[in-house]
Design a protein around this motif. Structure first.
Motif, PDB file in Angstrom:
ATOM      1  N   LYS A   1       0.841  -1.203   0.000  1.00 36.06           N
ATOM      2  CA  LYS A   1       0.000   0.000   0.000  1.00 36.06           C
ATOM      3  C   LYS A   1       0.877   1.255   0.000  1.00 36.06           C
ATOM      4  N   HIS A   2       0.369   2.288  -0.641  1.00 33.79           N
ATOM      5  CA  HIS A   2       1.019   3.592  -0.648  1.00 33.79           C
ATOM      6  C   HIS A   2       0.170   4.536   0.182  1.00 33.79           C
ATOM      7  N   LEU A   3       0.711   5.002   1.305  1.00 33.43           N
ATOM      8  CA  LEU A   3      -0.017   5.914   2.167  1.00 33.43           C
ATOM      9  C   LEU A   3       0.502   7.338   1.975  1.00 33.43           C
ATOM     10  N   LEU A   4      -0.419   8.233   1.715  1.00 37.11           N
ATOM     11  CA  LEU A   4      -0.128   9.664   1.631  1.00 37.11           C
ATOM     12  C   LEU A   4      -0.583  10.287   2.945  1.00 37.11           C
ATOM     13  N   ILE A   5       0.361  10.832   3.698  1.00 39.07           N
ATOM     14  CA  ILE A   5       0.085  11.363   5.033  1.00 39.07           C
ATOM     15  C   ILE A   5       0.506  12.830   5.068  1.00 39.07           C
ATOM     16  N   THR A   6      -0.303  13.654   5.719  1.00 38.61           N
ATOM     17  CA  THR A   6       0.077  15.050   5.890  1.00 38.61           C
ATOM     18  C   THR A   6       0.347  15.323   7.367  1.00 38.61           C
ATOM     19  N   ALA A   7       1.223  16.287   7.640  1.00 45.28           N
ATOM     20  CA  ALA A   7       1.634  16.544   9.016  1.00 45.28           C
ATOM     21  C   ALA A   7       1.996  18.014   9.195  1.00 45.28           C
ATOM     22  N   GLY A   8       1.923  18.473  10.433  1.00 46.25           N
ATOM     23  CA  GLY A   8       2.386  19.810  10.775  1.00 46.25           C
ATOM     24  C   GLY A   8       1.353  20.889  10.534  1.00 46.25           C
ATOM     25  N   GLY A   9       1.716  22.103  10.873  1.00 40.27           N
ATOM     26  CA  GLY A   9       0.823  23.246  10.700  1.00 40.27           C
ATOM     27  C   GLY A   9       1.198  24.068   9.482  1.00 40.27           C
ATOM     28  N   THR A  10       0.198  24.659   8.863  1.00 34.00           N
ATOM     29  CA  THR A  10       0.466  25.555   7.731  1.00 34.00           C
ATOM     30  C   THR A  10       0.647  26.986   8.241  1.00 34.00           C
TER      31      THR A  10
ATOM     32  N   PRO B   1      -0.432  25.929  16.527  1.00 30.18           N
ATOM     33  CA  PRO B   1       0.657  25.325  17.306  1.00 30.18           C
ATOM     34  C   PRO B   1       1.063  23.920  16.869  1.00 30.18           C
ATOM     35  N   ALA B   2       0.538  23.406  15.772  1.00 23.31           N
ATOM     36  CA  ALA B   2       0.839  22.021  15.372  1.00 23.31           C
ATOM     37  C   ALA B   2       2.339  21.825  15.156  1.00 23.31           C
ATOM     38  N   THR B   3       2.851  20.675  15.618  1.00 26.21           N
ATOM     39  CA  THR B   3       4.272  20.355  15.492  1.00 26.21           C
ATOM     40  C   THR B   3       4.543  19.196  14.542  1.00 26.21           C
ATOM     41  N   GLY B   4       3.494  18.512  14.086  1.00 29.82           N
ATOM     42  CA  GLY B   4       3.675  17.387  13.172  1.00 29.82           C
ATOM     43  C   GLY B   4       3.964  16.065  13.840  1.00 29.82           C
ATOM     44  N   LYS B   5       3.966  16.019  15.178  1.00 27.65           N
ATOM     45  CA  LYS B   5       4.321  14.775  15.865  1.00 27.65           C
ATOM     46  C   LYS B   5       3.363  13.630  15.533  1.00 27.65           C
TER      47      LYS B   5
END
Length: 394
Positions: A184-193, A206-210
């Motif tokens: 499987k190919h997972l596309l994941i997004t993280a962090g704040g814009t 305040p998102a840090t992407g953890k």
């Protein structure tokens, strides 16, 4: 834990210390050459038990063969640093010392982290052995990284970072080595814009992407191919993950829609802002020129656009960071955006949400099912989410 003979052996001290403090029972096997780099006394002090060597292997007074006892009682094994010599023995099934004999006598998952001089690593025979080892399901690997080596070479050969080794061990303890996301190919997004309105000022969060990076690690450890599209983050990204930086909502919108057609799942863990300044200024505005009002315009809705493009096999998983009641807003978002599943978490509770190492959540799906997940480390929460996705969305 099997320690090979290389200068990177000193890094194992941090791994052992961290795992023992976390409640793990760690037995260390020190190879003959490893004792030239690190002493048994050091490791035994950290392990809180005697370190095992080949001298113990051949001791005549042992009630049972030592390698059998170790193989039957251990949950998993880490071999680090993995040398070219031990790599060859693992591939060929040789067992001429305590470490390799324990490997052959066991069926547990084994994590290997090679470290060696760049020229040694690039030798065709070493690369062939490395590829052969990858084909054996029980072996999990953290390939060496690029950097400045102890021999003053600059190239590939540095052992994986301690944080990545510990995270992989935690994953293996949870999954017992299963690779149920392989293929499987997972596309994941993280962090704040960040939505800049001049050269230094922006609207953000305040998102840090953890959480997103924990999801990427968990997916990678379960065999998936992972693409991570991230905004502002405060965590290192695993080297085996394809990483794409997208700091604004517009940039993330474009990056996600470009990769989404080739992915199987989209896990939208990033904290994407809802609005952006309607006007942007070049350079830094002086304080005297700051506007008294800042007109805003909406940021493109990534999940809604992805839902319109989706194919039958693709899965859409969203996140909802909420205060107060987390369930009702998450249910509304789930239906409005056409998601398969949504993970709701409270960001107004102590030690949960933005920037924390742990999190709790409620998982909801479009069939009306829900499951509460108690506060755990974010990597474990990521695994629990993937378990639910596969249970509810086969």
């Amino acid at each position: 834990m099997g320690v090979g003979g290389g200068i990177a052996a000193y890094k194992i001290c941090d791994v052992i210390s961290t795992q023992v403090k976390a409640g793990w029972q760690v037995s260390a096997i020190l190879s003959e050459t490893a004792s030239q780099f690190i002493t048994p006394l050091t490791l035994s002090t950290l392990c809180r038990r005697s370190v095992l060597t080949d001298a113990d292997f051949w001791h005549p007074q042992a009630p049972r063969p030592l390698h059998i006892e170790l193989a039957e009682t251990a949950t998993l094994m880490l071999i680090a640093p993995l040398t070219a010599n031990t790599l060859a023995k693992l591939v060929l099934g040789l067992a001429d010392n305590l470490l390799t004999s324990t490997v052959l006598a066991s069926q547990m998952p084994i994590l290997v982290a090679p470290a060696m001089n760049t020229t040694m690593w690039e030798q065709p025979t070493v690369q062939a052995h490395w590829q052969q080892l990858q084909q054996q399901p029980r072996y999990h690997s953290l390939p060496p990284a690029y950097g400045h080596l102890a021999c003053d070479t600059v190239g590939v050969g540095r052992m994986a970072q301690t944080q990545e080794i510990i995270a992989y061990l935690d994953s293996l303890a949870y999954t017992h080595g299963k690779r149920d996301l392989a293929g499987k190919h997972l596309l994941i997004t993280a962090g704040g814009t960040r939505e800049y309105w001049d050269a230094v000022r922006f609207i953000g969060n305040p998102a840090t992407g953890k959480m997103g990076i924990a999801l990427a690690r968990a997916a990678l450890h379960r065999g998936a191919k992972v693409t991570l599209i991230h905004g502002a983050i405060a965590e290192p990204i695993p080297a085996q993950v394809r990483a794409i930086e997208a700091m604004s909502g517009e940039a993330m919108f474009k990056a996600v829609l470009e990769v989404w057609p080739e992915a199987d799942w989209l896990v939208m863990a990033a904290a994407v802002g809802d609005v952006r300044p309607a006007q942007q200024w070049s350079g830094k505005l002086p304080k005297s020129a700051l506007p008294t009002a800042l007109p805003l315009s909406p940021v493109p809705d990534i999940l809604q656009a992805a839902a319109q493009m989706r194919r039958p096999h693709q899965r859409l998983i969203g996140f909802a960071a909420q205060t107060g009641d987390v369930v009702a807003p998450a249910q509304e978002k789930l239906k409005r955006k056409g998601l398969d599943l949504i993970v709701a978490n409270a960001v107004d509770q102590a030690d949960c949400g933005f920037g924390t190492t742990e999190n709790a959540a409620v998982v909801l799906d479009c069939q009306g099912r829900s499951r509460h997940l108690a506060k755990v480390p974010k990597l474990i929460l990521a695994h629990q989410i993937f378990d639910i996705v596969q249970e509810w969305l086969p």
